[in-house]
Each structure stands twice: as C-alpha cells, then as structure tokens.
Design a protein around this motif. Structure first.
Motif, PDB file in Angstrom:
ATOM      1  N   ILE A 136       5.808 -16.794   1.630  1.00  0.00           N
ATOM      2  CA  ILE A 136       4.895 -15.779   2.159  1.00  0.00           C
ATOM      3  C   ILE A 136       4.332 -16.215   3.506  1.00  0.00           C
ATOM      4  N   PHE A 137       4.016 -17.503   3.616  1.00  0.00           N
ATOM      5  CA  PHE A 137       3.372 -18.004   4.832  1.00  0.00           C
ATOM      6  C   PHE A 137       4.360 -18.653   5.810  1.00  0.00           C
ATOM      7  N   ASP A 138       5.641 -18.472   5.556  1.00  0.00           N
ATOM      8  CA  ASP A 138       6.670 -18.968   6.472  1.00  0.00           C
ATOM      9  C   ASP A 138       6.877 -17.914   7.564  1.00  0.00           C
ATOM     10  N   SER A 139       6.613 -18.280   8.807  1.00  0.00           N
ATOM     11  CA  SER A 139       6.687 -17.327   9.924  1.00  0.00           C
ATOM     12  C   SER A 139       8.085 -16.755  10.128  1.00  0.00           C
ATOM     13  N   ARG A 140       9.108 -17.381   9.593  1.00  0.00           N
ATOM     14  CA  ARG A 140      10.479 -16.898   9.776  1.00  0.00           C
ATOM     15  C   ARG A 140      10.860 -15.853   8.735  1.00  0.00           C
ATOM     16  N   ASP A 141      10.092 -15.765   7.648  1.00  0.00           N
ATOM     17  CA  ASP A 141      10.425 -14.887   6.527  1.00  0.00           C
ATOM     18  C   ASP A 141       9.907 -13.474   6.763  1.00  0.00           C
ATOM     19  N   GLU A 142      10.612 -12.487   6.203  1.00  0.00           N
ATOM     20  CA  GLU A 142      10.228 -11.086   6.402  1.00  0.00           C
ATOM     21  C   GLU A 142      10.024 -10.344   5.085  1.00  0.00           C
ATOM     22  N   ALA A 143       9.800 -11.069   4.006  1.00  0.00           N
ATOM     23  CA  ALA A 143       9.610 -10.415   2.697  1.00  0.00           C
ATOM     24  C   ALA A 143       8.257 -10.759   2.089  1.00  0.00           C
ATOM     25  N   GLY A 144       7.307 -11.135   2.931  1.00  0.00           N
ATOM     26  CA  GLY A 144       5.986 -11.503   2.421  1.00  0.00           C
ATOM     27  C   GLY A 144       5.322 -10.375   1.659  1.00  0.00           C
ATOM     28  N   GLU A 145       5.380  -9.151   2.197  1.00  0.00           N
ATOM     29  CA  GLU A 145       4.765  -8.003   1.535  1.00  0.00           C
ATOM     30  C   GLU A 145       5.398  -7.757   0.166  1.00  0.00           C
ATOM     31  N   GLN A 146       6.695  -7.917   0.096  1.00  0.00           N
ATOM     32  CA  GLN A 146       7.400  -7.693  -1.163  1.00  0.00           C
ATOM     33  C   GLN A 146       6.966  -8.707  -2.213  1.00  0.00           C
TER      34      GLN A 146
ATOM     35  N   LYS B 134      -4.202 -14.829  -3.083  1.00  0.00           N
ATOM     36  CA  LYS B 134      -5.155 -13.766  -3.427  1.00  0.00           C
ATOM     37  C   LYS B 134      -5.771 -13.163  -2.160  1.00  0.00           C
ATOM     38  N   ARG B 135      -6.149 -14.044  -1.235  1.00  0.00           N
ATOM     39  CA  ARG B 135      -6.766 -13.578   0.008  1.00  0.00           C
ATOM     40  C   ARG B 135      -5.780 -12.732   0.817  1.00  0.00           C
ATOM     41  N   ALA B 136      -4.511 -13.154   0.821  1.00  0.00           N
ATOM     42  CA  ALA B 136      -3.501 -12.392   1.550  1.00  0.00           C
ATOM     43  C   ALA B 136      -3.294 -11.022   0.931  1.00  0.00           C
ATOM     44  N   LEU B 137      -3.416 -10.927  -0.377  1.00  0.00           N
ATOM     45  CA  LEU B 137      -3.279  -9.639  -1.043  1.00  0.00           C
ATOM     46  C   LEU B 137      -4.408  -8.687  -0.653  1.00  0.00           C
ATOM     47  N   ILE B 138      -5.600  -9.243  -0.484  1.00  0.00           N
ATOM     48  CA  ILE B 138      -6.754  -8.409  -0.129  1.00  0.00           C
ATOM     49  C   ILE B 138      -6.726  -8.016   1.339  1.00  0.00           C
ATOM     50  N   THR B 139      -6.423  -8.969   2.202  1.00  0.00           N
ATOM     51  CA  THR B 139      -6.498  -8.720   3.653  1.00  0.00           C
ATOM     52  C   THR B 139      -5.191  -8.264   4.265  1.00  0.00           C
ATOM     53  N   ARG B 140      -4.066  -8.559   3.548  1.00  0.00           N
ATOM     54  CA  ARG B 140      -2.728  -8.290   4.083  1.00  0.00           C
ATOM     55  C   ARG B 140      -2.495  -9.027   5.390  1.00  0.00           C
ATOM     56  N   ARG B 141      -3.124 -10.176   5.492  1.00  0.00           N
ATOM     57  CA  ARG B 141      -2.925 -11.039   6.662  1.00  0.00           C
ATOM     58  C   ARG B 141      -2.360 -12.370   6.177  1.00  0.00           C
ATOM     59  N   PHE B 142      -1.208 -12.729   6.715  1.00  0.00           N
ATOM     60  CA  PHE B 142      -0.581 -14.003   6.319  1.00  0.00           C
ATOM     61  C   PHE B 142       0.374 -14.465   7.405  1.00  0.00           C
TER      62      PHE B 142
ATOM     63  N   VAL C 157       9.868 -14.422  -8.079  1.00  0.00           N
ATOM     64  CA  VAL C 157       9.076 -14.366  -6.831  1.00  0.00           C
ATOM     65  C   VAL C 157       9.941 -14.516  -5.582  1.00  0.00           C
ATOM     66  N   MET C 158      11.257 -14.475  -5.754  1.00  0.00           N
ATOM     67  CA  MET C 158      12.181 -14.545  -4.611  1.00  0.00           C
ATOM     68  C   MET C 158      11.976 -15.838  -3.808  1.00  0.00           C
ATOM     69  N   PRO C 159      12.282 -16.989  -4.371  1.00  0.00           N
ATOM     70  CA  PRO C 159      12.035 -18.265  -3.693  1.00  0.00           C
ATOM     71  C   PRO C 159      13.121 -18.640  -2.689  1.00  0.00           C
ATOM     72  N   PHE C 160      13.313 -17.781  -1.714  1.00  0.00           N
ATOM     73  CA  PHE C 160      14.339 -18.014  -0.693  1.00  0.00           C
ATOM     74  C   PHE C 160      13.949 -17.243   0.561  1.00  0.00           C
ATOM     75  N   LEU C 161      14.486 -17.678   1.681  1.00  0.00           N
ATOM     76  CA  LEU C 161      14.163 -17.051   2.964  1.00  0.00           C
ATOM     77  C   LEU C 161      14.843 -15.689   3.068  1.00  0.00           C
ATOM     78  N   VAL C 162      14.067 -14.664   3.425  1.00  0.00           N
ATOM     79  CA  VAL C 162      14.593 -13.310   3.589  1.00  0.00           C
ATOM     80  C   VAL C 162      14.388 -12.884   5.042  1.00  0.00           C
ATOM     81  N   THR C 163      15.469 -12.497   5.693  1.00  0.00           N
ATOM     82  CA  THR C 163      15.390 -12.031   7.088  1.00  0.00           C
ATOM     83  C   THR C 163      16.213 -10.751   7.235  1.00  0.00           C
ATOM     84  N   GLU C 164      15.976 -10.048   8.295  1.00  0.00           N
ATOM     85  CA  GLU C 164      16.703  -8.814   8.576  1.00  0.00           C
ATOM     86  C   GLU C 164      17.527  -8.975   9.854  1.00  0.00           C
TER      87      GLU C 164
END
Length: 252
Positions: free
Chosen positions: A196-206, A244-252, A133-140
């Motif tokens: 997923i819910f960390d505002s600094r991370d950029e891999a939530g969708e992945q 689950k809710r984030a998967l349905i709404t794509r809001r996180f 599940v990629m348990p690390f911070l991902v940024t670009e």
C-alpha cells in the motif's frame, strides 16, 4: 581423603557446560486420541544452545514420533514458530539459558490454527489471508525498459514491513484471531501495508477496500500482542494503525 582420580572426575563434572533440562511438550496425535497430552523429556544440553537443538535431541535420541516444522534454523524461514513458556517464539532463535531452564520448559503449538500433530498446525487459513491482500507489486501500462526507480525516502516508508517472514507468530498471538478465524490477522495486514505504501504500486485503493471488510483491519483491538511476538522486531501495531489511517484519509 579423595583420590587424584576422583578429584579429576569431580573437576570435569564441575567444568561441564551441560545441564539437564526438562521439556514439557504438548503432544497430539489424531490417530491415537482426540485429546492432547503433556509429556516430559529430560535433555542433557548446553544452555547456550537453542530450543530447536533440544527438540532435535528429543526426536533423534528419545522419541522419533515427535513432530515439528523447521527448515533454515537461522530465523529466516519462520517455519518453527511455537509457544515456548507461553509466548510465541522461533525455536531456532530462543536460547535455553534465556527461558529459565531450572524449571520445566513448556513447548506447544501456536494458537488459533488447527493442530495437525504435536507442534504442527494447519497454516492454510493463514496463507489464504496472505494471498487475499494481494502481496505483490501491481502496476499498469507497458512493461518498463528499465527498473522502476524509487527514492531512499520512499523506500524507507515501508521498510519495516518488508521484514516479515510469514512465521505466523503475530497472527497466532492475537486474541481476535483466536476467537474468530475469519479475521485477516496482523501478518496479512503487515504484508498489505508493505505494498500500500510502496510508491511504485498502483493497487493501494484495492487493498484498502479488501481490508475495509468486516473481517479486516477494523477488527484489531490494539493489544500489542502482535508487536511483542514478532521475532523480527516489526512494529506490527503501528503498521495496522497506519492502514486504518489510510482508510480514513485515503492518503498513502
């Protein structure tokens, strides 16, 4: 008429904090047998001590072959998760007086993972799900010249799931995981939630796509076993529902 010496002996015995508790441990040694067996040990111990202390006494004084994991002994490393009286707990946080020492105290390995010996299980499938599940911070972009700032409100959003110590108590309490070892399990989802819910991370969708797999978050049946088993008090079921809710709404 009792003598003064006997009175002193009886008084000392009455004042002793020690009790004799029976620990019924599920033993397994693949070098001896393919079957596990239960073995009883009588331990004289202060009931205010922990189950881990009793296991140490058994190993050091009664049977050196008893095998279990432990490290910090303070509820931080998570290595001594086991089933005590039928419930997943950390041996280092479970006081003997709190689990009815008047009856035999059962101790066995956590469920759903292959037992290697006695109370030790193969944790590799558990950690593989965690890695997946990629348990690390991902940024670009370029590396920043200062720390990535985050508001207290944004930090609060995932605060609960930062508490996970990877003890596997939640995952190994899950009936879905027992029946199908391919399920990612609660701990992996909790650690995905943390990023997923960390505002600094950029891999939530992945991460969401990883958990959208047939063995991912939709396998959860919301039995709350995981929340009950967590020694850190994480609201595991709530975190899974938020994913689950984030998967349905794509809001996180």
């Amino acid at each position: 008429m009792a003598t003064p010496v006997m009175d002193k002996v009886e008084a000392a015995a009455a004042a002793s904090p020690y009790i004799t508790a029976t620990f019924r441990i599920r033993r397994f040694n693949p070098e001896i047998s393919d079957e596990s067996t239960w073995e009883d040990f009588q331990v004289e111990i202060d009931p205010k001590e922990r189950v881990l202390d009793a296991l140490h006494k058994i190993k050091w004084e009664l049977d050196g072959s008893l095998t279990f994991r432990r490290s910090c002994a303070h509820g931080i490393c998570g290595s001594d998760a086991m089933r005590i009286n039928g419930k997943n707990r950390l041996a280092c946080k479970t006081l003997i007086k709190d689990i009815n020492p008047e009856k035999p105290i059962t101790v066995e390995a956590i469920k759903g993972l292959t037992v290697l010996k006695d109370l030790v299980v193969d944790m590799e499938p558990f950690f593989q799900a965690y890695r997946d599940v990629m348990p690390f911070l991902v940024t670009e972009g370029n590396e920043p010249t200062r720390e990535r700032l985050q508001s207290p409100e944004d930090r609060e959003r995932f605060d609960d799931t930062t508490k996970c110590i990877l003890c596997a108590a939640c995952t190994s309490s899950c009936p879905v995981f027992w029946n199908d070892g391919q399920y990612f399990g609660p701990a992996a989802i909790v650690n995905a939630h943390r990023f997923i819910f960390d505002s600094r991370d950029e891999a939530g969708e992945q991460r969401l796509e990883i958990l959208n797999d047939r063995d991912g978050v939709w396998r959860c049946r919301t039995t709350f076993n995981c929340t009950d088993a967590c020694p850190r008090g994480i609201e595991v079921t709530k975190a899974i529902q938020e994913v689950k809710r984030a998967l349905i709404t794509r809001r996180f």
